[in-house]
Design an enzyme around this catalytic site. Sequence first.
Site, PDB file in Angstrom:
ATOM      1  N   LYS A   2      29.684  15.057  22.790  1.00 21.97           N
ATOM      2  CA  LYS A   2      30.653  14.908  24.514  1.00 21.97           C
ATOM      3  C   LYS A   2      30.357  14.075  24.808  1.00 21.97           C
ATOM      4  O   LYS A   2      29.684  12.585  24.555  1.00 21.97           O
ATOM      5  CB  LYS A   2      30.217  16.130  25.465  1.00 21.97           C
ATOM      6  CG  LYS A   2      30.827  17.290  24.425  1.00 21.97           C
ATOM      7  CD  LYS A   2      30.681  18.510  25.114  1.00 21.97           C
ATOM      8  CE  LYS A   2      30.749  19.906  25.206  1.00 21.97           C
ATOM      9  NZ  LYS A   2      30.942  21.144  26.160  1.00 21.97           N
TER      10      LYS A   2
ATOM     11  N   ASN B 158      26.815  18.966  28.625  1.00 20.36           N
ATOM     12  CA  ASN B 158      26.011  20.037  27.743  1.00 20.36           C
ATOM     13  C   ASN B 158      26.241  19.233  26.547  1.00 20.36           C
ATOM     14  O   ASN B 158      25.450  19.557  25.575  1.00 20.36           O
ATOM     15  CB  ASN B 158      26.325  21.817  28.089  1.00 20.36           C
ATOM     16  CG  ASN B 158      27.778  21.756  27.394  1.00 20.36           C
ATOM     17  OD1 ASN B 158      28.079  21.528  27.081  1.00 20.36           O
ATOM     18  ND2 ASN B 158      27.109  23.677  27.351  1.00 20.36           N
TER      19      ASN B 158
ATOM     20  N   HIS C  17      29.139  20.374  21.477  1.00 20.85           N
ATOM     21  CA  HIS C  17      30.176  21.222  21.161  1.00 20.85           C
ATOM     22  C   HIS C  17      30.082  21.781  19.538  1.00 20.85           C
ATOM     23  O   HIS C  17      29.773  20.267  19.017  1.00 20.85           O
ATOM     24  CB  HIS C  17      31.811  21.199  20.954  1.00 20.85           C
ATOM     25  CG  HIS C  17      32.945  22.257  20.990  1.00 20.85           C
ATOM     26  ND1 HIS C  17      32.802  22.731  21.148  1.00 20.85           N
ATOM     27  CD2 HIS C  17      32.963  21.410  19.688  1.00 20.85           C
ATOM     28  CE1 HIS C  17      33.604  23.839  21.325  1.00 20.85           C
ATOM     29  NE2 HIS C  17      34.153  23.303  19.591  1.00 20.85           N
TER      30      HIS C  17
ATOM     31  N   GLU D  16      39.817  23.842  14.789  1.00 14.93           N
ATOM     32  CA  GLU D  16      39.721  23.160  15.672  1.00 14.93           C
ATOM     33  C   GLU D  16      39.614  21.962  14.833  1.00 14.93           C
ATOM     34  O   GLU D  16      39.800  20.565  15.042  1.00 14.93           O
ATOM     35  CB  GLU D  16      37.789  23.446  15.991  1.00 14.93           C
ATOM     36  CG  GLU D  16      37.846  23.837  17.769  1.00 14.93           C
ATOM     37  CD  GLU D  16      36.955  24.278  17.781  1.00 14.93           C
ATOM     38  OE1 GLU D  16      35.692  24.162  17.092  1.00 14.93           O
ATOM     39  OE2 GLU D  16      36.693  25.337  18.188  1.00 14.93           O
TER      40      GLU D  16
END
Length: 147
Positions: free
Chosen positions: A4, A107, A110, A121
Amino acid sequence: MLIKPDAIQRGLAGEIISRIEKRGLKIVATRMLQMDAALAQRHYAIHKDRIFFHELVSFITSSPVIAIVFQGKNAIEIIRQTMGDTDPAKAKPGTIRGDFGLDIGHNVIHGSDSVESALKEIDLFFTPKEIFDYQRDIDKWITGEDF
Ligand code: IDP
Ligand code: MG
């Protein structure tokens, strides 16, 4: 999986990839990109009615990410377990989120939660040609079989 924006900004990309790679999973595709709102909305479509959805889309599009496809035995479970709980405050030390995060909205990683969502995805981020099918001699030492 996605590294991320917060992880890229903090220089954690190599460490995160390394932890998953060292478990024995094989990298079969990788791409750096800055997600746009349309891609983010599709990727996180399941959360579209959650109160944090807008915040989530704005965060994930705020800076580049690295998308990686890992292949291997129990890849989903292994990555989810290595990532740790969604909320870094609840994630165990020794997990990626437990070692590198403080806040649920930041966080660092992913990971797909099922084979079904992984396939969806992967299709959002990669063309079939960008996914490599290759052998590693080491695989027989990791799983006892070749992938
Ligand atoms: P996961 O990333 O562990 O699969 P999900 O429940 O699928 O967790 O949520 C997707 C992402 O949405 C999380 O990784 C987190 O960054 C964000 N998120 C989840 N819950 C909250 C929240 O309550 N506030 C802000 N962001 C959240
Ligand atoms: Mg999820």
